[in-house]
Design a protein around this motif. Structure first.
Motif: not given
Length: 186
Positions: A6, A69-70
């Protein structure tokens, strides 16, 4: 376990954000140190981290970097500019003269990455962002002695051992020192 690929987003925060982010910072730190008996035996716990961050957030130029991340925080790091007397304490006479007498020193207090994200450059990215934000000639940090993944990262980044460091009756830690211009990318 490898985390899904990601894109990593780094966000910089200041002292006024620390209290709001304290639970997130503690969660990341706790996961990063889960199963590290040496850390717990040294007296480092999520509660001591909370007190440490709260105290350090009062310092000038407190800088916090969170890697996302995400939308999930996967790594954290923070530090601040300080004086050699403050950071090195009694070890100051043993420090290289350039670092001992500098007016351009930063102390990095925490750098932690969730276990599923180890080995993916998160710690290196957070470190680079901190060094860039703090804009000092010298950077120092304290590390648990031994051959840990964190210590291997610091070695790759160019840190050098400066001596054993102890505050009061606390644990003996390794004081590491980096000339910021010599920082490498791992």
């Amino acid at each position: 376990m490898t985390a899904p690929a990601a894109p990593l987003a780094l966000r910089r925060y200041g002292a006024s954000d620390a209290a709001t982010l304290l639970d997130t910072l503690t969660d990341v730190w706790a996961e990063a140190h889960a199963g590290h008996d040496d850390v717990a035996q040294a007296g480092f716990t999520p509660e001591t981290l909370r007190r440490q961050i709260t105290g350090h957030a009062r310092r000038d130029e407190f800088t916090l970097i969170v890697a996302y991340a995400a939308g999930q925080a996967v790594g954290i790091g923070y530090g601040f500019r300080c004086t050699p007397d403050y950071w090195f304490g009694d070890l100051r006479p043993a420090i290289t003269a350039q670092a001992r007498d500098t007016d351009s020193l930063a102390g990095i207090c925490e750098l932690a990455v969730r276990t599923g994200w180890h080995g993916q450059g998160v710690g290196t990215s957070i470190h680079a962002a901190l060094v860039a934000a703090l804009r000092t000639q010298w950077v120092s940090l304290l590390a648990m002695p031994g051959d840990s993944p964190a210590r291997r990262l610091y070695d790759r980044l160019g840190y050098e051992y400066a001596g054993p460091y102890r505050v009061g009756d606390g644990p003996v830690l390794d004081l590491l020192l980096l000339r910021a211009g010599s920082a490498t990318v791992a």
